[in-house]
Write an enzyme that holds these catalytic residues in place. Structure first.
Site, PDB file in Angstrom:
ATOM      1  N   ASP A 261      45.756  55.180  50.755  1.00  0.00           N
ATOM      2  CA  ASP A 261      46.836  54.452  51.419  1.00  0.00           C
ATOM      3  C   ASP A 261      47.603  53.652  50.379  1.00  0.00           C
ATOM      4  OD1 ASP A 261      48.322  53.195  53.440  1.00  0.00           O
ATOM      5  OD2 ASP A 261      46.964  51.473  53.395  1.00  0.00           O
ATOM      6  N   GLY A 312      57.175  59.556  52.101  1.00  0.00           N
ATOM      7  CA  GLY A 312      57.976  58.488  52.697  1.00  0.00           C
ATOM      8  C   GLY A 312      57.802  57.151  52.002  1.00  0.00           C
ATOM      9  N   CYS A 319      58.814  48.033  57.480  1.00  0.00           N
ATOM     10  CA  CYS A 319      58.783  48.041  56.019  1.00  0.00           C
ATOM     11  C   CYS A 319      60.063  47.458  55.419  1.00  0.00           C
ATOM     12  CB  CYS A 319      58.597  49.488  55.560  1.00  0.00           C
ATOM     13  SG  CYS A 319      58.492  49.612  53.792  1.00  0.00           S
ATOM     14  N   GLY A 409      51.994  45.332  54.424  1.00  0.00           N
ATOM     15  CA  GLY A 409      52.497  44.521  53.316  1.00  0.00           C
ATOM     16  C   GLY A 409      52.971  43.142  53.774  1.00  0.00           C
ATOM     17  N   ARG A 418      47.447  48.143  48.709  1.00  0.00           N
ATOM     18  CA  ARG A 418      48.431  49.167  49.055  1.00  0.00           C
ATOM     19  C   ARG A 418      49.670  49.085  48.153  1.00  0.00           C
ATOM     20  NH1 ARG A 418      52.600  50.751  52.675  1.00  0.00           N
ATOM     21  NH2 ARG A 418      52.008  52.785  53.497  1.00  0.00           N
ATOM     22  N   GLY A 487      74.694  59.996  72.667  1.00  0.00           N
ATOM     23  CA  GLY A 487      74.170  59.215  73.793  1.00  0.00           C
ATOM     24  C   GLY A 487      75.115  59.354  74.978  1.00  0.00           C
TER      25      GLY A 487
HETATM   26  P1  RVP Z   1      56.650  53.450  61.481  1.00  0.00           P
HETATM   27  O1  RVP Z   1      56.029  54.599  62.218  1.00  0.00           O
HETATM   28  O2  RVP Z   1      58.136  53.634  61.289  1.00  0.00           O
HETATM   29  O3  RVP Z   1      56.322  52.132  62.101  1.00  0.00           O
HETATM   30  O4  RVP Z   1      56.050  53.458  60.000  1.00  0.00           O
HETATM   31  C1  RVP Z   1      54.679  53.406  59.752  1.00  0.00           C
HETATM   32  C2  RVP Z   1      54.466  53.549  58.272  1.00  0.00           C
HETATM   33  O5  RVP Z   1      55.047  52.450  57.562  1.00  0.00           O
HETATM   34  C3  RVP Z   1      53.022  53.531  57.833  1.00  0.00           C
HETATM   35  O6  RVP Z   1      52.342  54.747  58.030  1.00  0.00           O
HETATM   36  C4  RVP Z   1      53.134  53.163  56.361  1.00  0.00           C
HETATM   37  O7  RVP Z   1      53.418  54.270  55.553  1.00  0.00           O
HETATM   38  C5  RVP Z   1      54.327  52.236  56.347  1.00  0.00           C
HETATM   39  N1  RVP Z   1      53.952  50.818  56.260  1.00  0.00           N
HETATM   40  C6  RVP Z   1      52.846  50.197  56.731  1.00  0.00           C
HETATM   41  N2  RVP Z   1      52.942  48.883  56.422  1.00  0.00           N
HETATM   42  C7  RVP Z   1      54.097  48.755  55.772  1.00  0.00           C
HETATM   43  C8  RVP Z   1      54.649  47.524  55.223  1.00  0.00           C
HETATM   44  O8  RVP Z   1      54.150  46.443  55.449  1.00  0.00           O
HETATM   45  N3  RVP Z   1      55.711  47.654  54.471  1.00  0.00           N
HETATM   46  N4  RVP Z   1      54.709  49.945  55.694  1.00  0.00           N
END
Ligand code: RVP
Length: 496
Positions: A261, A312, A319, A409, A418, A487
């Protein structure tokens, strides 16, 4: 001078699918969403596939044992979150592996010297009307009898009457013995017209209960993802710091697949981690790696031995990596480029390494787009966080319900491993937010709808397997004006 890409990087919302000829046998019932999860050689069977292409994110607010059980029962897979102590994570994995569809560890047990009043109190608390009577009142104690509603009459039985005086005693019970299969247990339930069947071991200790009502639930999950011993399949996240301790604990607990991860997986740390695992377990433990967003990152991890590669950076709903650090790439462009690299690698070597599109799914149709762009499976966080089965609190906000959802994060999760680039062992700045998402009910109800949309779209595009869909789908970029057209527009919407 820095390298400049010619094209802007794009995301799912900017694409649509153009239908192909729908043949008469391209009907939803004929569509299979079975998809490979780990690498395999041309002509051989993939050692681990899922029955639907959805996996849940490696996040505290998404993937615990509850989520893993619910998703595997629908045919998908969870990766239990890594940002917790090793033993705790291993325990979550064990819980999933121990789960036996239809076999329930009783949550309603009492001792024979307790009273009808205790029965009624327990019933009010759990909502369950069948109570196992065990010597010590525990769910694994010696079974002495059962109480169901038919064993007492509220108008006649005094509240202080001892359970031992009105329970159905063990000598009159029909029970199964440990090792019985679910279908044998169900046959006994039907043959003897029972509502529940206790399962005991050779010492008469209670092991499970099997309930008639669960029989239908089992039949409703034909896609359930099981291993060779009929246990649910579960994955687990790992990091590039404590893997030498964490991996053995997870493997011992029964994890079927691991995934490193990390927000940025194009790193020598990941290579070391993969190679250690491959060496230590003779290549038998499956491990995915990532995240990457280009061909170079993909090939690096594949050459290191990764069993699948996750794609991604910065597209996750919670994020803020792009804002904080200025790294990332549009999710659609990333998936398209990495899928191309995967196909080239397959052509050259005969080895297929599945890719997972991770993050940024907002609408159900984005899942289908990700598959068309070449993803073999899709990881989602926000999507699953909205359901009953996610581990977070449900709160009332105004007139509607929300669930909590926070990034790995964020200061709340503090998953510094991570985002680790080899510096100090702490999260120097946040790359994720703490948020709410609209509550959406049960996982199964929502996944069923998403799956039927996916199948319907694939039929529109004339494909009945994901592999065929990846090969034949046609995608078109849409202008910002045509996005508005997508839409409801130019009508006055009725209040719903
Ligand atoms: P989403 O489905 O758009 O909510 O995205 C989930 C993904 O975002 C996770 O699988 C991971 O790759 C990423 N993630 C998780 N925590 C964070 C962060 O705090 N930036 N990002």
């Amino acid at each position: 001078m820095a390298y400049l890409y010619n094209e802007p990087s794009r995301t799912f919302n900017e694409y649509l699918l153009v239908p192909n000829l729908t043949k008469k046998d391209s009907v939803p019932d004929n569509v299979s969403l079975k998809t490979p999860i780990v690498r395999y050689k041309k002509g051989e069977q993939c050692p681990l596939s899922t029955n639907i292409p959805l996996v849940s994110a490696i996040m505290q607010s998404v993937s615990d044992s509850n989520m893993a059980i619910a998703l595997a029962r629908c045919g998908g897979l969870s990766f239990v979150f890594v940002s917790q102590p090793i033993e705790q994570q291993a325990e979550m994995v064990r819980k999933v592996k121990k789960y036996k569809a239809g076999f329930v560890v009783s949550d309603s047990c009492l001792k024979p010297d307790q009273t009808l009043k205790d029965v009624l109190n327990l019933k009010a608390r759990t909502g369950h009307s069948t109570i196992a009577v065990t010597e010590d009142g525990s769910s694994t104690g010696k079974l002495l009898g059962l109480i169901a509603s038919r064993d007492y009459r509220l108008s006649r039985t005094p509240l202080d009457k001892k359970i031992s005086e009105f329970m159905t005693p063990f000598s009159s019970l029909i029970y199964g013995t440990e090792g019985i299969t679910l279908s044998e247990a169900n046959d006994m339930i039907w043959d003897h017209k029972l509502n529940s069947l206790p399962i005991v071991n050779k010492d008469q200790l209670l092991v499970y209960m099997v309930f008639r009502k669960d029989y239908d639930a089992h039949k409703e999950n034909p896609l359930e993802l099981l291993d060779q011993s009929k246990r649910l399949v579960v994955g687990a996240g790992i990091n590039t710091r404590d893997y030498k301790e964490r991996v053995p604990a997870l493997v011992k607990a029964g994890a079927d697949v691991l995934c490193i991860d990390s927000s940025d997986g194009y790193s020598e740390w990941q290579k070391d981690t993969i190679q250690w695992i491959k060496q230590e377990y003779n290549g038998e433990v499956k491990v995915g790696a990532g995240n990457v967003v280009d061909k170079e990152g993909f090939l690096y991890l594949v050459n290191a031995g990764a069993d699948f590669v996750k794609v991604g950076i910065g597209g996750g709903s919670i994020c803020i990596t792009r804002e904080q650090k200025g790294i990332g790439r549009g999710q659609a462009t990333s998936v398209i480029e990495v899928a191309k690299a995967r196909n080239e690698y397959f052509k050259e070597t005969g080895i297929y390494v599945p890719i997972c599109s991770d993050g940024g799914i907002v609408h159900d149709y984005h899942m289908t787009l990700a598959l068309a762009m070449g993803a073999d499976f899709i990881m989602l966080g926000r999507y699953f966080a909205r359901f009953d089965e996610s581990p977070t609190r449900r709160l009332k906000m105004g007139s509607s319900y929300v669930k909590e959802y926070w990034g790995e994060g964020s200061n709340r999760a503090r998953n510094w491993e991570r985002y680790d680039t080899g510096g100090e062992e702490r999260l120097e700045f946040e790359e994720g937010v703490d948020s709410y998402v609209p509550y959406a009910g049960s996982l199964k109800d929502n996944v069923d709808i998403a799956i039927s949309k996916m199948k319907s779209t694939m039929c529109n595009c004339g494909a009945v397997t994901i592999e065929e869909f990846q090969k034949t789908a046609r995608l078109t970029l849409v202008s910002s004006t045509s996005i508005i057209e997508g839409g409801a527009h130019d009508v006055i919407l009725k209040e719903s």
